[in-house]
Design a protein around this motif. Sequence first.
Motif, PDB file in Angstrom:
ATOM      1  N   LEU A 113      -6.953  -3.322  14.726  1.00  0.00           N
ATOM      2  CA  LEU A 113      -7.606  -3.045  13.678  1.00  0.00           C
ATOM      3  C   LEU A 113      -9.226  -3.045  14.085  1.00  0.00           C
ATOM      4  O   LEU A 113      -9.737  -3.675  14.926  1.00  0.00           O
ATOM      5  CB  LEU A 113      -7.778  -4.021  12.507  1.00  0.00           C
ATOM      6  CG  LEU A 113      -6.100  -4.146  11.821  1.00  0.00           C
ATOM      7  CD1 LEU A 113      -6.159  -5.352  10.794  1.00  0.00           C
ATOM      8  CD2 LEU A 113      -5.519  -2.781  11.377  1.00  0.00           C
ATOM      9  N   LYS A 171       0.839   3.721   7.039  1.00  0.00           N
ATOM     10  CA  LYS A 171       0.030   3.266   8.227  1.00  0.00           C
ATOM     11  C   LYS A 171      -0.309   1.661   7.553  1.00  0.00           C
ATOM     12  O   LYS A 171      -0.259   0.528   8.038  1.00  0.00           O
ATOM     13  CB  LYS A 171      -1.135   3.724   8.681  1.00  0.00           C
ATOM     14  CG  LYS A 171      -1.788   3.007   9.715  1.00  0.00           C
ATOM     15  CD  LYS A 171      -3.134   3.872  10.087  1.00  0.00           C
ATOM     16  CE  LYS A 171      -3.760   3.066  11.052  1.00  0.00           C
ATOM     17  NZ  LYS A 171      -5.184   3.876  11.563  1.00  0.00           N
ATOM     18  N   ASP A 172      -1.019   1.698   6.262  1.00  0.00           N
ATOM     19  CA  ASP A 172      -1.662   0.722   5.630  1.00  0.00           C
ATOM     20  C   ASP A 172      -0.310  -0.297   5.174  1.00  0.00           C
ATOM     21  O   ASP A 172      -0.628  -1.696   5.455  1.00  0.00           O
ATOM     22  CB  ASP A 172      -2.160   0.964   4.288  1.00  0.00           C
ATOM     23  CG  ASP A 172      -3.402   1.984   4.592  1.00  0.00           C
ATOM     24  OD1 ASP A 172      -4.314   1.319   5.897  1.00  0.00           O
ATOM     25  OD2 ASP A 172      -3.932   2.730   3.962  1.00  0.00           O
ATOM     26  N   ARG A 173       0.644   0.257   4.968  1.00  0.00           N
ATOM     27  CA  ARG A 173       1.950  -0.502   4.516  1.00  0.00           C
ATOM     28  C   ARG A 173       2.544  -1.295   5.604  1.00  0.00           C
ATOM     29  O   ARG A 173       2.807  -2.478   5.614  1.00  0.00           O
ATOM     30  CB  ARG A 173       2.953   0.356   4.037  1.00  0.00           C
ATOM     31  CG  ARG A 173       4.145  -0.295   3.464  1.00  0.00           C
ATOM     32  CD  ARG A 173       5.010   0.644   2.318  1.00  0.00           C
ATOM     33  NE  ARG A 173       5.440   1.967   2.986  1.00  0.00           N
ATOM     34  CZ  ARG A 173       5.130   3.148   2.535  1.00  0.00           C
ATOM     35  NH1 ARG A 173       4.517   3.246   1.531  1.00  0.00           N
ATOM     36  NH2 ARG A 173       5.581   4.235   3.242  1.00  0.00           N
ATOM     37  N   ASP A 175     -11.319  -6.058   5.495  1.00  0.00           N
ATOM     38  CA  ASP A 175     -10.574  -5.269   4.465  1.00  0.00           C
ATOM     39  C   ASP A 175      -9.122  -5.694   4.181  1.00  0.00           C
ATOM     40  O   ASP A 175      -8.563  -5.885   2.917  1.00  0.00           O
ATOM     41  CB  ASP A 175     -10.791  -3.744   4.567  1.00  0.00           C
ATOM     42  CG  ASP A 175     -12.074  -2.988   4.354  1.00  0.00           C
ATOM     43  OD1 ASP A 175     -12.690  -3.962   3.762  1.00  0.00           O
ATOM     44  OD2 ASP A 175     -12.226  -1.909   4.712  1.00  0.00           O
ATOM     45  N   THR A 176      -8.439  -5.943   5.317  1.00  0.00           N
ATOM     46  CA  THR A 176      -7.046  -6.356   5.044  1.00  0.00           C
ATOM     47  C   THR A 176      -6.862  -7.568   4.258  1.00  0.00           C
ATOM     48  O   THR A 176      -6.181  -8.025   3.351  1.00  0.00           O
ATOM     49  CB  THR A 176      -6.283  -6.720   6.552  1.00  0.00           C
ATOM     50  OG1 THR A 176      -6.239  -5.256   7.193  1.00  0.00           O
ATOM     51  CG2 THR A 176      -4.887  -7.130   6.256  1.00  0.00           C
ATOM     52  N   HIS A 200       0.372   4.015   1.351  1.00  0.00           N
ATOM     53  CA  HIS A 200       0.319   5.019   3.038  1.00  0.00           C
ATOM     54  C   HIS A 200       0.965   4.162   3.785  1.00  0.00           C
ATOM     55  O   HIS A 200       0.883   3.008   3.843  1.00  0.00           O
ATOM     56  CB  HIS A 200      -0.950   5.422   3.173  1.00  0.00           C
ATOM     57  CG  HIS A 200      -1.751   6.196   2.351  1.00  0.00           C
ATOM     58  ND1 HIS A 200      -1.314   7.565   1.881  1.00  0.00           N
ATOM     59  CD2 HIS A 200      -2.885   6.069   1.500  1.00  0.00           C
ATOM     60  CE1 HIS A 200      -2.173   7.967   0.929  1.00  0.00           C
ATOM     61  NE2 HIS A 200      -3.022   7.077   0.733  1.00  0.00           N
ATOM     62  N   ILE A 219       0.788  -2.105   8.181  1.00  0.00           N
ATOM     63  CA  ILE A 219      -0.407  -3.398   8.607  1.00  0.00           C
ATOM     64  C   ILE A 219      -0.012  -4.565   7.649  1.00  0.00           C
ATOM     65  O   ILE A 219       0.136  -5.621   7.863  1.00  0.00           O
ATOM     66  CB  ILE A 219      -1.516  -2.826   8.544  1.00  0.00           C
ATOM     67  CG1 ILE A 219      -1.812  -1.811   9.508  1.00  0.00           C
ATOM     68  CG2 ILE A 219      -2.724  -3.774   8.467  1.00  0.00           C
ATOM     69  CD1 ILE A 219      -3.264  -1.175   9.613  1.00  0.00           C
ATOM     70  N   GLU A 220       0.123  -4.144   6.478  1.00  0.00           N
ATOM     71  CA  GLU A 220       0.378  -5.467   5.312  1.00  0.00           C
ATOM     72  C   GLU A 220       1.788  -6.160   5.609  1.00  0.00           C
ATOM     73  O   GLU A 220       1.771  -7.322   5.589  1.00  0.00           O
ATOM     74  CB  GLU A 220       0.349  -4.726   4.047  1.00  0.00           C
ATOM     75  CG  GLU A 220       0.513  -5.865   2.848  1.00  0.00           C
ATOM     76  CD  GLU A 220      -0.482  -6.490   2.462  1.00  0.00           C
ATOM     77  OE1 GLU A 220      -0.309  -7.718   1.714  1.00  0.00           O
ATOM     78  OE2 GLU A 220      -1.601  -6.521   3.059  1.00  0.00           O
ATOM     79  N   GLN A 262     -11.821  -2.910   9.362  1.00  0.00           N
ATOM     80  CA  GLN A 262     -10.228  -3.065   8.645  1.00  0.00           C
ATOM     81  C   GLN A 262      -9.555  -4.302   8.687  1.00  0.00           C
ATOM     82  O   GLN A 262      -9.189  -4.799   7.608  1.00  0.00           O
ATOM     83  CB  GLN A 262      -9.400  -2.114   9.752  1.00  0.00           C
ATOM     84  CG  GLN A 262      -9.704  -0.685   9.529  1.00  0.00           C
ATOM     85  CD  GLN A 262      -8.899   0.155  10.424  1.00  0.00           C
ATOM     86  OE1 GLN A 262      -8.686  -0.406  11.674  1.00  0.00           O
ATOM     87  NE2 GLN A 262      -8.617   1.310  10.358  1.00  0.00           N
ATOM     88  N   PRO A 285       0.817  -1.128  -0.108  1.00  0.00           N
ATOM     89  CA  PRO A 285       0.079  -0.185  -0.031  1.00  0.00           C
ATOM     90  C   PRO A 285       1.025   1.209  -0.047  1.00  0.00           C
ATOM     91  O   PRO A 285       2.086   1.190   0.829  1.00  0.00           O
ATOM     92  CB  PRO A 285      -0.661  -0.242   1.259  1.00  0.00           C
ATOM     93  CG  PRO A 285      -0.789  -1.531   1.493  1.00  0.00           C
ATOM     94  CD  PRO A 285       0.528  -2.301   1.033  1.00  0.00           C
TER      95      PRO A 285
END
Length: 289
Positions: free
Chosen positions: A248, A147-149, A255-256, A145, A151-152, A252, A143
């Motif tokens: 999360l 934060k999203d990166r 969505d992950t 961004h 989390i991934e 979220q 991702p």
Amino acid sequence: MDTQLQNEGVLYVVGTPIGNLGDMSTRAIEILMEVDYIAAEDTRHTQKLLNHFSINTPMTSYHEHNEQTKGQQLLQKLQMGQSIALVSDAGLPGISDPGEVLVRLATEHAITVLTIPGPNAAVTALVSSGLPTQPFLFVGFLPRHKKDRKIELQNWKLSPATLIFYEAPHRIVAMLSDLCEVVGNRRVAISRELTKVHETWVRGRLDDCLHTIKENGVRGEYTIVVEGASKEEIAANSGERSTWWESLSLIQHVDTYIAQGNDKKSAIQAAAKDRAIPKREVYNHYHQS
């Protein structure tokens, strides 16, 4: 002429060079010459390839911004018995590009799909990396961004498989910084401009490689190969794998899983299992949001 072209309504997934035009296969050239249409991610880019090999087949655009409407149009052509070659800007279609959607659409409607193998940046980088090649896990682009990166990256932190990522030049420094922070200072092999004249490699520990890239400047597309988690690391964090989602929200969490390629039903089931709650509860919460 490929004998399969005598069949009606065939979608050909055609691998093209990732840099060096000498990697174009004879069969790929023949297929592109014989099909009724070529569906290209970027027609201007693909036109240069077609001109080089004197291929005059009609071309149409198919990319992430028109995949819904154009996908239906291409499906209609296939159902009418026409043959279409799907190509991406580089490498095998369907890997980190919208070709995956068209292939799924074709298979859902019983259209024959045949792949003409060709170069692939992920596997090319893997076998040249010097890191274990089995097992490996292709993640692709993370991702955009931060934060999203992160989390991934947490999802793959404890995987014992060698990890493979793609990244654009303007995000490579931020991506490597987050990678080092989340998975630790592991061994990596980072390639740039694979098979091209200016192909370069940086190998070593993540912090050293990041320093080198900052010093030398960023340009070109990157493929990053990262060693997997050690047995000791997995054992030391054995409880972490089941609780990565605690920060999360339920939305979220679902969505992950969807971002990882799961359909909505599978994502809801997985989130319910993680949280030990009924699937119906997750379903209702997700659809009421």
